[in-house]
Design a protein around this motif. Structure first.
Motif, PDB file in Angstrom:
ATOM      1  N   GLN A   1       0.811  -1.205   0.000  1.00 52.63           N
ATOM      2  CA  GLN A   1       0.000   0.000   0.000  1.00 52.63           C
ATOM      3  C   GLN A   1       0.852   1.266   0.000  1.00 52.63           C
ATOM      4  N   VAL A   2       2.074   1.172   0.507  1.00 53.25           N
ATOM      5  CA  VAL A   2       2.914   2.358   0.609  1.00 53.25           C
ATOM      6  C   VAL A   2       3.128   2.977  -0.759  1.00 53.25           C
ATOM      7  N   GLN A   3       3.345   2.152  -1.782  1.00 56.25           N
ATOM      8  CA  GLN A   3       3.543   2.680  -3.123  1.00 56.25           C
ATOM      9  C   GLN A   3       2.301   3.410  -3.612  1.00 56.25           C
ATOM     10  N   ALA A   4       1.133   2.860  -3.268  1.00 57.05           N
ATOM     11  CA  ALA A   4      -0.114   3.473  -3.720  1.00 57.05           C
ATOM     12  C   ALA A   4      -0.360   4.803  -3.025  1.00 57.05           C
ATOM     13  N   ILE A   5      -0.124   4.861  -1.717  1.00 54.58           N
ATOM     14  CA  ILE A   5      -0.456   6.077  -0.994  1.00 54.58           C
ATOM     15  C   ILE A   5       0.535   7.198  -1.253  1.00 54.58           C
ATOM     16  N   LYS A   6       1.689   6.871  -1.809  1.00 58.08           N
ATOM     17  CA  LYS A   6       2.639   7.933  -2.135  1.00 58.08           C
ATOM     18  C   LYS A   6       2.017   8.961  -3.072  1.00 58.08           C
TER      19      LYS A   6
ATOM     20  N   LEU B   1      -2.307  10.050  -0.336  1.00 61.82           N
ATOM     21  CA  LEU B   1      -2.399  10.195   1.117  1.00 61.82           C
ATOM     22  C   LEU B   1      -1.090  10.611   1.756  1.00 61.82           C
ATOM     23  N   MET B   2       0.030  10.177   1.198  1.00 62.91           N
ATOM     24  CA  MET B   2       1.318  10.513   1.799  1.00 62.91           C
ATOM     25  C   MET B   2       1.559  12.021   1.788  1.00 62.91           C
ATOM     26  N   GLU B   3       0.863  12.723   0.914  1.00 62.73           N
ATOM     27  CA  GLU B   3       1.059  14.159   0.813  1.00 62.73           C
ATOM     28  C   GLU B   3       0.131  14.953   1.724  1.00 62.73           C
ATOM     29  N   ILE B   4      -0.880  14.308   2.297  1.00 62.52           N
ATOM     30  CA  ILE B   4      -1.838  15.057   3.114  1.00 62.52           C
ATOM     31  C   ILE B   4      -1.856  14.616   4.567  1.00 62.52           C
ATOM     32  N   ALA B   5      -1.259  13.468   4.883  1.00 61.64           N
ATOM     33  CA  ALA B   5      -1.336  12.957   6.257  1.00 61.64           C
ATOM     34  C   ALA B   5      -0.483  13.796   7.207  1.00 61.64           C
ATOM     35  N   ASP B   6      -1.023  14.020   8.400  1.00 63.11           N
ATOM     36  CA  ASP B   6      -0.291  14.732   9.445  1.00 63.11           C
ATOM     37  C   ASP B   6       0.293  13.766  10.470  1.00 63.11           C
ATOM     38  N   LEU B   7      -0.177  12.536  10.427  1.00 65.69           N
ATOM     39  CA  LEU B   7       0.288  11.511  11.360  1.00 65.69           C
ATOM     40  C   LEU B   7       0.028  10.138  10.758  1.00 65.69           C
ATOM     41  N   TYR B   8       1.010   9.246  10.899  1.00 66.65           N
ATOM     42  CA  TYR B   8       0.857   7.862  10.456  1.00 66.65           C
ATOM     43  C   TYR B   8       0.876   6.942  11.656  1.00 66.65           C
TER      44      TYR B   8
ATOM     45  N   VAL C   1       7.575   3.457   6.010  1.00 65.62           N
ATOM     46  CA  VAL C   1       6.744   4.662   5.986  1.00 65.62           C
ATOM     47  C   VAL C   1       7.582   5.883   6.340  1.00 65.62           C
ATOM     48  N   GLN C   2       8.469   5.743   7.309  1.00 65.80           N
ATOM     49  CA  GLN C   2       9.342   6.859   7.678  1.00 65.80           C
ATOM     50  C   GLN C   2      10.193   7.304   6.496  1.00 65.80           C
ATOM     51  N   SER C   3      10.701   6.346   5.734  1.00 66.97           N
ATOM     52  CA  SER C   3      11.502   6.678   4.560  1.00 66.97           C
ATOM     53  C   SER C   3      10.676   7.410   3.515  1.00 66.97           C
ATOM     54  N   SER C   4       9.420   6.969   3.346  1.00 69.71           N
ATOM     55  CA  SER C   4       8.543   7.613   2.367  1.00 69.71           C
ATOM     56  C   SER C   4       8.191   9.026   2.793  1.00 69.71           C
ATOM     57  N   VAL C   5       7.944   9.213   4.088  1.00 65.03           N
ATOM     58  CA  VAL C   5       7.599  10.545   4.599  1.00 65.03           C
ATOM     59  C   VAL C   5       8.742  11.522   4.346  1.00 65.03           C
ATOM     60  N   ALA C   6       9.962  11.053   4.523  1.00 61.05           N
ATOM     61  CA  ALA C   6      11.132  11.914   4.355  1.00 61.05           C
ATOM     62  C   ALA C   6      11.270  12.421   2.921  1.00 61.05           C
ATOM     63  N   LEU C   7      10.690  11.689   1.968  1.00 57.46           N
ATOM     64  CA  LEU C   7      10.824  12.055   0.557  1.00 57.46           C
ATOM     65  C   LEU C   7       9.645  12.868   0.032  1.00 57.46           C
ATOM     66  N   GLN C   8       8.587  12.999   0.854  1.00 58.17           N
ATOM     67  CA  GLN C   8       7.375  13.659   0.394  1.00 58.17           C
ATOM     68  C   GLN C   8       7.321  15.118   0.831  1.00 58.17           C
ATOM     69  N   HIS C   9       6.528  15.888   0.082  1.00 55.61           N
ATOM     70  CA  HIS C   9       6.320  17.302   0.399  1.00 55.61           C
ATOM     71  C   HIS C   9       4.988  17.450   1.113  1.00 55.61           C
ATOM     72  N   HIS C  10       5.030  17.846   2.374  1.00 57.71           N
ATOM     73  CA  HIS C  10       3.807  18.053   3.143  1.00 57.71           C
ATOM     74  C   HIS C  10       3.279  19.462   2.875  1.00 57.71           C
ATOM     75  N   PRO C  11       1.950  19.649   2.825  1.00 58.46           N
ATOM     76  CA  PRO C  11       1.393  20.982   2.578  1.00 58.46           C
ATOM     77  C   PRO C  11       1.875  22.043   3.562  1.00 58.46           C
ATOM     78  N   ASP C  12       2.181  21.626   4.788  1.00 59.71           N
ATOM     79  CA  ASP C  12       2.691  22.544   5.809  1.00 59.71           C
ATOM     80  C   ASP C  12       4.178  22.254   6.004  1.00 59.71           C
ATOM     81  N   PRO C  13       5.059  23.043   5.417  1.00 65.53           N
ATOM     82  CA  PRO C  13       6.494  22.770   5.504  1.00 65.53           C
ATOM     83  C   PRO C  13       7.042  22.843   6.924  1.00 65.53           C
ATOM     84  N   ALA C  14       6.273  23.445   7.832  1.00 60.96           N
ATOM     85  CA  ALA C  14       6.732  23.555   9.221  1.00 60.96           C
ATOM     86  C   ALA C  14       6.360  22.329  10.044  1.00 60.96           C
ATOM     87  N   TRP C  15       5.703  21.371   9.423  1.00 60.33           N
ATOM     88  CA  TRP C  15       5.270  20.170  10.155  1.00 60.33           C
ATOM     89  C   TRP C  15       5.821  18.918   9.486  1.00 60.33           C
TER      90      TRP C  15
END
Length: 330
Positions: free
Chosen positions: A177-182, A185-192, A209-223
Motif C-alpha cells: 500500500q505504501v507505493q499506492a499512498i505515495k 495520502l502521503m502528501e496530506i497525512a499529518d500523522l501515520y 513509511v518513515q523513509s517515504s515521509v522523508a521524501l514527500q512534500h507536506h502541505p505545511d512545511p513547518a510540520w
C-alpha cells in the motif's frame, strides 16, 4: 411552519439533544426541505470542535483506533462525535456496516455520539454530506469530531478538506500500500499509525513509511509527520497517538494556521458541492433528444466529442442563466 421547525431543531441541536442531532443529520443526508435553513442556523455556532480524519486501507483497524482514542478522550473529560462512513449497499444505498456493532464499547459511554453514513457511490471514501454532518456535531458542542472514512487508497483526498488533522492508519501487511499512498495520502497525512504492531514485520513497515515521509512534500512545511507504531488490541501506543494529535492541534493554533486551513477547506468544499449540484442538474435536464442528436453528430464526424460537450454545456448555462437561482430569495 418549515422555518419554525428548523429553528426549533437548531435550538435542540445546540442543547446537544441526541435525538435532535440524529434528526438534523438525517434531514441533511436525505436533502429534506429545510436542510439549508438548518445549516444556516447552525453556521455561527461552528468552529469549536477539533476535527480528526482517520483513513487508510481496509482492515487497518480504523474503527478500533477511533474507539480507543475516544475512550481516552472521554476519560479526560472530553465529549466526542464520530462519523463512521461505510460502503453503500448496491441495493439500498444504506451503510453495510453498523457503527453500533463496530464501536459497541465506545457507544456506551456518556458524552459520545456515533453516526454511520453511507458513501452512496461517492468517490473519495466519504458520504456526500459528511461535511454538513460534521457541522452538526460541531454546533452541538462536541469537543472532538472523528470522521472515519472507508479507506479507498490514493483517491481518498477529500477528507483533508473536512478536518484539521489527518491520520493515516496502516498495518504491517500493508507494504504494497505504501507505493499506492505515495501518490495521494502521503502528501496530506499529518500523522501515520502502523497498527497491529504485535504482528511480524511491524518494524520494517514503520521504517518504510518513515523513509517515504522523508521524501514527500507536506502541505505545511513547518510540520513533519511522525510515524507511530501501535497495537490497539492491547491499547499500546494510544496515549502517544493522542499526544501527537494534541501536538498538531497546538501547532495549528499558532500564527493563524488553523483558521487559514479551515478557510481553504471550506473553499474546496464549496467547489465540490457546486460540482455535485452541476452534475445533478445536468442529469436532470441534459438527457434526452438533445444528447441523442449530439451523439449522432459525433458519430457522423460533424463535430468532435470535445466540441459537442463545450457547445451543449454553453447552451445549457445560457438557459440556466435566464432562470432565478434556487434559494436566491428573489
Amino acid at each position: 411552519a418549515a422555518s419554525a421547525g428548523a429553528a426549533s431543531l437548531v435550538e435542540r441541536v445546540l442543547a446537544r439533544d441526541r435525538a435532535a442531532v440524529a434528526r438534523a443529520i438525517s434531514v441533511i443526508e436525505r436533502g429534506e426541505t429545510g436542510a439549508g435553513e438548518l445549516l444556516r442556523g447552525l453556521r455561527r455556532h461552528l468552529g469549536r470542535a477539533y476535527r480528526i480524519g482517520i483513513t487508510g486501507p481496509p482492515g487497518a483497524g480504523k474503527s478500533s483506533l477511533v474507539s480507543a482514542l475516544g475512550a481516552l478522550l472521554v476519560a479526560q473529560g472530553n465529549s466526542i462525535g464520530v462519523l463512521a462512513v461505510d460502503p453503500s449497499s448496491q441495493f439500498t444505498q444504506g451503510a453495510v456496516l453498523g457503527d453500533r456493532v463496530r464501536m459497541a464499547e465506545l457507544d456506551r459511554a456518556d458524552g459520545i455520539f456515533i453516526r454511520s453514513m453511507a458513501t452512496r457511490g461517492q468517490s473519495g471514501g466519504l458520504s456526500p454530506r459528511a461535511d454538513a454532518a460534521a457541522d452538526v456535531l460541531d454546533a452541538a458542542g462536541y469537543d472532538w469530531v472523528f470522521i472515519e472514512s472507508v479507506g479507498v487508497g490514493q483517491v481518498e483526498l477529500d477528507i483533508r478538506n473536512l478536518v484539521d488533522t489527518t491520520l493515516v492508519a496502516l498495518v504491517p501487511e500493508s507494504g504494497d500500500q505504501v507505493q499506492a499512498i505515495k501518490a495521494g495520502l502521503m502528501e496530506i497525512a499529518d500523522l501515520y499509525v502502523v497498527n497491529k504492531c504485535d504482528r511480524p514485520g511491524a518494524g520494517a513497515m514503520v521504517a518504510a513509511v518513515q523513509s517515504s515521509v522523508a521524501l514527500q512534500h507536506h502541505p505545511d512545511p513547518a510540520w513533519i509527520p511522525r510515524v507511530i507504531g501501535a497495537a490497539v488490541i492491547n491499547n499500546d501506543g494510544i496515549a502517544e497517538i493522542l499526544a501527537e494529535l494534541k501536538r498538531h492541534r497546538q501547532h495549528l493554533s499558532r500564527d493563524g494556521r488553523l483558521l487559514h486551513g479551515r478557510r481553504l477547506g471550506l473553499m474546496a468544499r464549496l467547489r465540490k458541492r457546486m460540482e455535485q449540484q452541476l452534475v445533478a442538474r445536468l442529469h436532470e435536464r441534459g438527457a434526452g433528444p438533445e444528447l441523442e442528436q449530439a451523439v449522432e453528430r459525433i458519430l457522423t464526424g460533424e463535430e468532435s466529442l470535445e466540441q459537442v460537450s463545450e457547445r451543449c454545456l454553453s447552451e445549457w448555462v445560457v438557459r440556466l442563466a435566464g432562470k432565478t437561482p434556487r434559494g436566491s430569495g428573489r
